[in-house]
Design a protein around this motif. Structure first.
Motif, short mmCIF file in Angstrom:
data_model
loop_
_atom_site.label_atom_id
_atom_site.label_comp_id
_atom_site.label_asym_id
_atom_site.label_seq_id
_atom_site.Cartn_x
_atom_site.Cartn_y
_atom_site.Cartn_z
N MET A 111 4.23 6.03 15.10
CA MET A 111 2.89 5.46 14.97
C MET A 111 2.27 5.19 16.34
O MET A 111 1.10 5.52 16.59
CB MET A 111 2.96 4.16 14.16
CG MET A 111 1.62 3.48 13.96
SD MET A 111 1.79 1.77 13.41
CE MET A 111 2.43 1.00 14.91
N MET A 112 3.06 4.61 17.26
CA MET A 112 2.53 4.32 18.59
C MET A 112 2.26 5.59 19.39
O MET A 112 1.29 5.67 20.15
CB MET A 112 3.51 3.43 19.36
CG MET A 112 3.72 2.06 18.73
SD MET A 112 2.20 1.12 18.54
CE MET A 112 1.78 0.81 20.24
N LEU A 113 3.08 6.62 19.20
CA LEU A 113 2.81 7.90 19.89
C LEU A 113 1.51 8.51 19.40
O LEU A 113 0.71 9.03 20.20
CB LEU A 113 3.98 8.86 19.65
CG LEU A 113 5.30 8.51 20.35
CD1 LEU A 113 6.40 9.47 19.93
CD2 LEU A 113 5.14 8.51 21.85
N PHE A 114 1.28 8.46 18.10
CA PHE A 114 0.03 9.00 17.56
C PHE A 114 -1.16 8.15 18.00
O PHE A 114 -2.24 8.69 18.27
CB PHE A 114 0.10 9.06 16.03
CG PHE A 114 0.88 10.24 15.51
CD1 PHE A 114 0.56 11.52 15.90
CD2 PHE A 114 1.94 10.05 14.64
CE1 PHE A 114 1.28 12.61 15.43
CE2 PHE A 114 2.66 11.12 14.16
CZ PHE A 114 2.33 12.41 14.55
N LEU A 115 -0.98 6.85 18.06
CA LEU A 115 -2.07 5.99 18.53
C LEU A 115 -2.45 6.32 19.97
O LEU A 115 -3.64 6.39 20.31
CB LEU A 115 -1.64 4.52 18.43
CG LEU A 115 -1.89 3.81 17.10
CD1 LEU A 115 -1.24 2.43 17.11
CD2 LEU A 115 -3.38 3.69 16.83
N ALA A 116 -1.46 6.52 20.81
CA ALA A 116 -1.75 6.87 22.20
C ALA A 116 -2.49 8.20 22.28
O ALA A 116 -3.41 8.36 23.10
CB ALA A 116 -0.44 6.94 22.99
N ALA A 117 -2.12 9.16 21.45
CA ALA A 117 -2.81 10.45 21.46
C ALA A 117 -4.23 10.33 20.94
O ALA A 117 -5.16 10.95 21.49
CB ALA A 117 -2.02 11.47 20.63
N LEU A 118 -4.44 9.55 19.89
CA LEU A 118 -5.78 9.39 19.33
C LEU A 118 -6.73 8.72 20.32
O LEU A 118 -7.92 9.05 20.37
CB LEU A 118 -5.71 8.58 18.04
CG LEU A 118 -5.06 9.25 16.83
CD1 LEU A 118 -4.91 8.28 15.67
CD2 LEU A 118 -5.87 10.47 16.39
N GLN A 119 -6.21 7.79 21.08
CA GLN A 119 -7.07 7.08 22.03
C GLN A 119 -7.44 7.93 23.24
O GLN A 119 -8.29 7.52 24.03
CB GLN A 119 -6.38 5.79 22.46
CG GLN A 119 -6.27 4.78 21.33
CD GLN A 119 -5.46 3.55 21.69
OE1 GLN A 119 -4.97 3.44 22.82
NE2 GLN A 119 -5.28 2.64 20.74
N GLN A 120 -6.81 9.09 23.39
CA GLN A 120 -7.16 9.99 24.49
C GLN A 120 -8.26 10.99 24.11
O GLN A 120 -8.75 11.71 24.98
CB GLN A 120 -5.91 10.76 24.94
CG GLN A 120 -4.79 9.89 25.48
CD GLN A 120 -5.21 9.10 26.70
OE1 GLN A 120 -5.89 9.62 27.58
NE2 GLN A 120 -4.81 7.83 26.76
#
Length: 308
Positions: free
Chosen positions: A189-198
């Protein structure tokens, strides 16, 4: 009248300058030398020793070893317990990895919003990831305990037959998969969140001006932008779940009837209970090959996507 400006003529390199240029790469290599030494000692050397050990029959009590070639690998193919452990491991990976990718992405899409409420939910979902496997299994043992567990109490309250998933061959491994997903879901979940915020917000603004639907925006903007993260999460989780051990060991000890014994538990029991270190090392090399295939698959998928 002679000009006072001098012509820019390149001076020939002196012998000292050439020596200095040759020494520069070697002096730079000294900065990475400590890492290289640690990497070789802690990874390359054990890997080579494990491969060599897998080609021998080791008698630890007598302190002797005998080179037998690939006999250990041939014995593995005929071992029903090893084949069952390999099958259980693949089944567990198939159960968990798609859930990690899909559910992790869904949670990231829902929680990708500013504010304290979103931050609190992200902390709540990520909180279980910091727990140790011992604490996680103790919590879920209280849930699935026969007679007095939470599931048993709910069944009694609803006047339903008591359901104990860890006691049945068909449901024991899926139950361990549920425990694992609950435990580790915070990382993808945190990896996807970091990607979405980019992802640049200008892309979403342009899609809104074109009256694009949410699904079209997701398919044309979000998913292509985070494709590398999707592949990364899938491969990372596959490699991690191939190493299943603690949950199965503490919840079922490989039972019932070997239905939850994973490959790592087979390696542990063969090496440290039966003292067959050569046989155990051969099984460990098979596990290493499976994880290596996962890493190569990730690199191939990323390269294929970049070329497309």
């Amino acid at each position: 009248m002679a000009s006072n400006r001098s012509l820019a003529v390149p001076l020939p390199k002196t012998r000292e300058g050439r020596r200095r240029n040759l020494r520069a790469p070697w002096s730079n290599a000294l900065f990475v030398l400590p890492f290289v030494i640690v990497y070789v000692l802690l990874l390359i050397v054990p890997l080579c020793l494990g491969w060599w050990l897998s080609l021998q029959r080791v008698d630890l009590l007598a302190g002797t070893s005998e080179f037998i070639g690939i006999r250990n690998y041939l014995d593995l193919t005929l071992d029903p317990i090893f084949r069952g452990a390999l099958r259980n491991t693949f089944y567990f990976v198939i159960l968990t990895v798609p859930v990690f990718v899909l559910l992790g992405l869904a949670l990231a899409l829902v929680l990708n919003r500013p504010g304290r409420f979103g931050a609190a939910l992200r902390a709540l979902f990520f909180g279980s990831s910091v727990l140790s496997v011992t604490i996680v299994t103790l919590i879920w043992k209280l849930v699935m305990m026969p007679g007095n567990g939470l599931l048993a109490d709910m069944s009694h309250t609803l006047h339903l037959p008591e359901f104990v998933p860890l006691m049945h061959e068909a449901t024991a491994l899926p139950a361990i998969a549920v425990v694992t997903v609950w435990w580790i879901m915070g990382l993808p979940m945190m990896l996807f969140l970091a990607a979405l915020q980019q992802i640049p917000q200008e892309l979403y603004e342009a899609a809104a001006l074109d009256s694009a639907s949410r699904w079209r925006t997701f398919a044309k903007i979000t998913l292509p932008s985070i494709w590398r993260t999707v592949a990364l999460v899938a491969v990372i989780e596959a490699v991690l779940q191939f190493q299943l051990f603690g949950q199965a060991q503490l919840l079922t000890d490989g039972g019932p009837n070997n239905s939850t014994r994973p490959l790592v538990q087979f390696i542990y029991e063969t090496g440290f209970r039966q003292w067959s270190f050569g046989y155990s090392a051969a099984a460990a090399q098979v596990l290493f090959a499976l994880m290596l295939i996962g890493v190569v698959t990730q690199a191939w998928l990323l390269r294929k996507k970049e070329k497309a």
